[in-house]
Design a protein around this motif. Structure first.
Motif, PDB file in Angstrom:
ATOM      1  N   UNK A 188       9.898  23.516  50.159  1.00 30.57           N
ATOM      2  CA  UNK A 188       8.774  24.286  49.633  1.00 30.57           C
ATOM      3  C   UNK A 188       9.122  25.765  49.677  1.00 30.57           C
ATOM      4  N   UNK A 189       9.002  26.477  48.552  1.00 31.49           N
ATOM      5  CA  UNK A 189       9.414  27.885  48.553  1.00 31.49           C
ATOM      6  C   UNK A 189       8.586  28.702  49.542  1.00 31.49           C
ATOM      7  N   UNK A 190       9.260  29.442  50.402  1.00 30.76           N
ATOM      8  CA  UNK A 190       8.578  30.235  51.410  1.00 30.76           C
ATOM      9  C   UNK A 190       8.574  31.712  51.036  1.00 30.76           C
ATOM     10  N   UNK A 191       9.191  32.042  49.916  1.00 37.10           N
ATOM     11  CA  UNK A 191       9.195  33.447  49.500  1.00 37.10           C
ATOM     12  C   UNK A 191       9.319  33.518  47.982  1.00 37.10           C
ATOM     13  N   UNK A 248       4.297  43.972  32.484  1.00 37.01           N
ATOM     14  CA  UNK A 248       5.426  43.059  32.299  1.00 37.01           C
ATOM     15  C   UNK A 248       5.938  42.566  33.648  1.00 37.01           C
ATOM     16  N   UNK A 249       5.767  41.265  33.925  1.00 40.67           N
ATOM     17  CA  UNK A 249       6.463  40.697  35.074  1.00 40.67           C
ATOM     18  C   UNK A 249       7.891  40.419  34.624  1.00 40.67           C
ATOM     19  N   UNK A 250       8.815  41.308  34.967  1.00 41.71           N
ATOM     20  CA  UNK A 250      10.124  41.298  34.326  1.00 41.71           C
ATOM     21  C   UNK A 250      11.175  40.482  35.026  1.00 41.71           C
ATOM     22  N   UNK A 251      11.094  40.392  36.342  1.00 38.20           N
ATOM     23  CA  UNK A 251      12.089  39.651  37.120  1.00 38.20           C
ATOM     24  C   UNK A 251      11.330  38.852  38.173  1.00 38.20           C
ATOM     25  N   UNK A 252      11.667  37.590  38.290  1.00 34.54           N
ATOM     26  CA  UNK A 252      11.064  36.772  39.342  1.00 34.54           C
ATOM     27  C   UNK A 252      12.167  35.995  40.036  1.00 34.54           C
ATOM     28  N   UNK A 253      12.119  36.012  41.343  1.00 36.26           N
ATOM     29  CA  UNK A 253      13.050  35.219  42.153  1.00 36.26           C
ATOM     30  C   UNK A 253      12.245  34.586  43.269  1.00 36.26           C
ATOM     31  N   UNK A 254      12.494  33.297  43.526  1.00 37.98           N
ATOM     32  CA  UNK A 254      11.783  32.675  44.636  1.00 37.98           C
ATOM     33  C   UNK A 254      12.443  31.391  45.065  1.00 37.98           C
ATOM     34  N   UNK A 255      12.373  31.106  46.352  1.00 40.92           N
ATOM     35  CA  UNK A 255      12.849  29.826  46.876  1.00 40.92           C
ATOM     36  C   UNK A 255      14.353  29.731  46.952  1.00 40.92           C
ATOM     37  N   UNK A 256      14.815  28.749  47.748  1.00 39.68           N
ATOM     38  CA  UNK A 256      16.251  28.600  47.999  1.00 39.68           C
ATOM     39  C   UNK A 256      16.777  27.206  47.690  1.00 39.68           C
ATOM     40  N   UNK A 280       0.337  23.116  44.664  1.00 42.39           N
ATOM     41  CA  UNK A 280       0.538  24.513  44.314  1.00 42.39           C
ATOM     42  C   UNK A 280       0.535  25.465  45.490  1.00 42.39           C
ATOM     43  N   UNK A 281       0.490  24.961  46.702  1.00 48.92           N
ATOM     44  CA  UNK A 281       0.455  25.859  47.841  1.00 48.92           C
ATOM     45  C   UNK A 281       1.871  26.246  48.237  1.00 48.92           C
ATOM     46  N   UNK A 282       2.450  27.123  47.493  1.00 44.74           N
ATOM     47  CA  UNK A 282       3.773  27.621  47.851  1.00 44.74           C
ATOM     48  C   UNK A 282       3.933  29.029  47.286  1.00 44.74           C
ATOM     49  N   UNK A 283       4.970  29.705  47.729  1.00 47.56           N
ATOM     50  CA  UNK A 283       5.104  31.127  47.406  1.00 47.56           C
ATOM     51  C   UNK A 283       5.278  31.369  45.915  1.00 47.56           C
ATOM     52  N   UNK A 284       6.007  30.494  45.219  1.00 53.28           N
ATOM     53  CA  UNK A 284       6.224  30.707  43.782  1.00 53.28           C
ATOM     54  C   UNK A 284       4.917  30.555  43.012  1.00 53.28           C
ATOM     55  N   UNK A 309      11.144  24.319  43.434  1.00 55.64           N
ATOM     56  CA  UNK A 309      11.686  24.875  44.668  1.00 55.64           C
ATOM     57  C   UNK A 309      12.384  26.212  44.529  1.00 55.64           C
ATOM     58  N   UNK A 310      12.994  26.434  43.370  1.00 56.07           N
ATOM     59  CA  UNK A 310      13.720  27.683  43.152  1.00 56.07           C
ATOM     60  C   UNK A 310      13.384  28.170  41.751  1.00 56.07           C
TER      61      UNK A 310
END
Lengths: 428, 428
Positions: B283-286, B270-278, B229-233, A272-273
């Protein structure tokens, strides 16, 4: 079969109060009561209940020693001195009927990107028959139903013949420690009703839920291999894939489950996060993933944890980064057992009769692939714990909503249940 | 061939000042000058230069109109009123030699988890021949070499016969806009030296670098498909894998490159920083991913961007989540061309002679798969821009360090270069 004359009195009372109930719900939705920020709402609720004549017990989770109680979930990153709980008691002078706890949670999950909402999530926009907002469906409308079902009994000139506790709790969306605290504080009753948005169904069974955090960090083997995937973020992805495969295996086995066998893939895994890395031009040296996975009633938490631990360890062994930097798992948040409401209880029979009287149809049952607070009352304290409530949509999503016409009917069904379960007398 | 007697005078002066230089470097390392937090260090530097008799020009990036200049990189999420730049000028009364810009950056990349450092990253711990800390290697030691090479000339009783600008800039690690601003402000010279930690090599060529942010967000198709696997992350991971494959293709083609053909996989993604979900149970929407990718000299930024855009669009089309919610790409940070220092310049010849005189070996050349600030001077203003400096280790990693014995030799080589390039006179 409920007393039809009584039902008519209640129907008129619920209808007479529904405009006010809708305003009450809108007011509830306007509190941005995400986790850790519920206190102002709870203060308002305490005053609302006090104004209605309830004896109010307000306390915080920091006041209660929870850690050794069955059902406790461990917690990181929160301040329990701000986790306010509210119990309003209406004590019958000479109790003759059966006592009741009626409980709802006021915490809501985060909104996600607000631009993806049709209206801002804490404005309680009305769209046709729907009142929208984060928490409108899950479960502030249920809280309004609790309060206004009891108001309707009074409006109808009646009073309950047994003790009733109206409880608004927090932490339902992450641990359940709010519900647990009411039990630790001693509240008991002959039945419990939690009006989660079940669309007029009774929750026969719900899965358990565990949260865990995967933490990958360490020193990348060599920066020259950065683009081939040897970094903490890409390794965390391998762990997610491994837990997905593990979940598939669990769902295969779930086809034999007596309660969930007919539900396709009842065990949901959700990463989720995710957070990882600090800088676009540096190889990420850390990544953490907050995950949620379900478990079937009858599976122990210990078994479920072991399954996750094993699949994570196996995935780590074959990954270039994690072989040198083993990942850690922290069990933070829900460690929640599944629960089955055994059929045949008297409380359920009374509720089903009220449902039929209001809707003209049988009360159907549902199996939930999410958790709710009934487990604390039903599993650890052997109370009949009924999860039954109004219709909502897009819970945890965008444009979450409460269906107002259904809410009015459910409020009546709950008022009927209170009257039939607790008994009512003409008010003096 | 440098004047050997002059070199001896400088050698003694550098040696006499090296304890103080080491303290100066330690002081520099103790400033936690990560991006946006460089101002206190720059203030200190401005006072250091003023105390040494430089005429100091201190300004911020908010003072300069950069957006339409060649080499500008767009910027989000930062406050340029705090991006302090420092130029110290030592103007020759009657200039006879060749002028020089000597430049170093004082911004450092984030530390990552501090627990993974042997000593805290801003304490300037000494381990044998190494002084450790974030930025110790890249490139605060180079900054100390700039300042103390010029101090050594004065200690030796000499003064430069041409104008010298000592510049400490920020933004080298993310845009280069600090270096760009010095050119916008009008500073020019016959040569530029940037003492990045090249371990005594001259940087013949460096790749270009682009940063971009992948933003995936939208409404999950159906929560029941969350675990498949159908989510933003999970969709963001598909984009990362697609850009990895694209990078592989680029590296195949790079085998034919005149400057980088011999380097295995010179283009680093390089994927250096990843942030997703709250929330673990939503389900993560971003999801957003901050990425870095290289490009070869001669490839235009436009071509490189188009390649990334195409591969992202193709990956999105076949993904369950992104087909309905197309991802966005934002070009935020480095949009930096590659640069080749054409062989044969007089400035390089003078530097090579000084290097040989100090080390007794030829100055070797390197191809860098990272970017540096020389491109602004060399590519857009046709100055000879030399990138040559001391030895460091673990740049952008843990336990980053500066090798002190090499630093002393490089400081001498730079002092020699200043003396030979600018000319020196006996100080009055």
């Amino acid at each position: 079969m409920p007393d039809m004359q009584l039902l008519d009195r209640l129907r008129h009372a619920v209808a007479a109060g529904f405009d006010e109930q809708t305003r009450f719900l809108a007011e509830l939705v306007r509190f941005p009561s995400v986790r850790g920020e519920e206190a102002p709402l709870q203060d308002w609720m305490a005053r609302q209940l006090a104004a209605r004549g309830y004896s109010v017990d307000r306390y915080t989770l920091a006041d209660i020693d929870l850690a050794n109680l069955p059902g406790f979930s461990p917690v990181l990153d929160t301040d329990y001195t701000r986790a306010v709980q509210v119990v309003g008691a209406r004590r019958a002078t000479s109790p003759t009927g059966r006592s009741l706890i009626i409980q709802g949670h006021v915490d809501v999950v985060p909104t996600g990107p607000v631009e993806l909402w049709s209206s801002p999530p804490f404005t309680a926009a009305v769209q046709g028959e729907w009142l929208q907002g984060r928490g409108a469906g899950d479960m502030k409308q249920g809280v309004s139903a609790m309060v206004f079902a009891l108001d309707a009994i009074r409006t109808a000139g009646l009073e309950p013949a047994a003790d009733i506790y109206v409880q608004t709790v927090t932490e339902e969306e992450c641990t359940g420690n709010g519900a647990l605290s009411t039990l630790a504080r001693g509240y008991r009753a002959d039945a419990v009703l939690i009006p989660e948005p079940t669309d007029g169904t009774i929750t026969r069974a719900h899965v358990g839920v565990m949260w865990f955090r995967l933490l990958v960090r360490g020193v990348p083997v060599h920066v020259a291999r950065a683009q081939s995937g040897t970094n903490a973020i890409m390794s965390a992805y391998q762990l997610i894939l491994a837990v997905q495969r593990h979940t598939d295996t669990l769902n295969e086995a779930a086809r034999q489950d007596p309660w969930f066998g007919a539900i396709p893939d009842p065990i949901k895994f959700n990463p989720g996060v995710l957070r990882g890395g600090d800088w676009a031009s540096s190889t990420p040296s850390w990544c953490e993933v907050d995950c949620r996975i379900g478990l079937l009633p009858g599976t122990t938490l210990e078994e479920a944890r072991l399954g996750v631990q094993r699949c994570v360890a196996e995935a780590a062994r074959v990954d270039g980064f994690m072989a040198n930097n083993p990942p850690e798992i922290t069990w933070n948040g829900f460690q929640a057992d599944g629960y089955v409401l055994e059929p045949g209880s008297e409380a359920e029979r009374v509720l089903a009769a009220c449902h039929h009287a209001v809707f003209g149809t049988e009360m159907e049952e549902r199996r939930s692939t999410a958790v709710n607070d009934t487990r604390f009352y039903g599993l650890y304290h052997r109370m009949s714990a009924l999860c039954y409530g109004p219709r909502g949509e897009n819970h945890h999503g965008f444009d979450e909503g409460a269906h107002l016409p259904t809410l009015q009917q459910i409020t009546l069904a709950i008022a009927c249940f209170v009257a039939e379960w607790c008994g009512v007398r003409e008010a003096r």
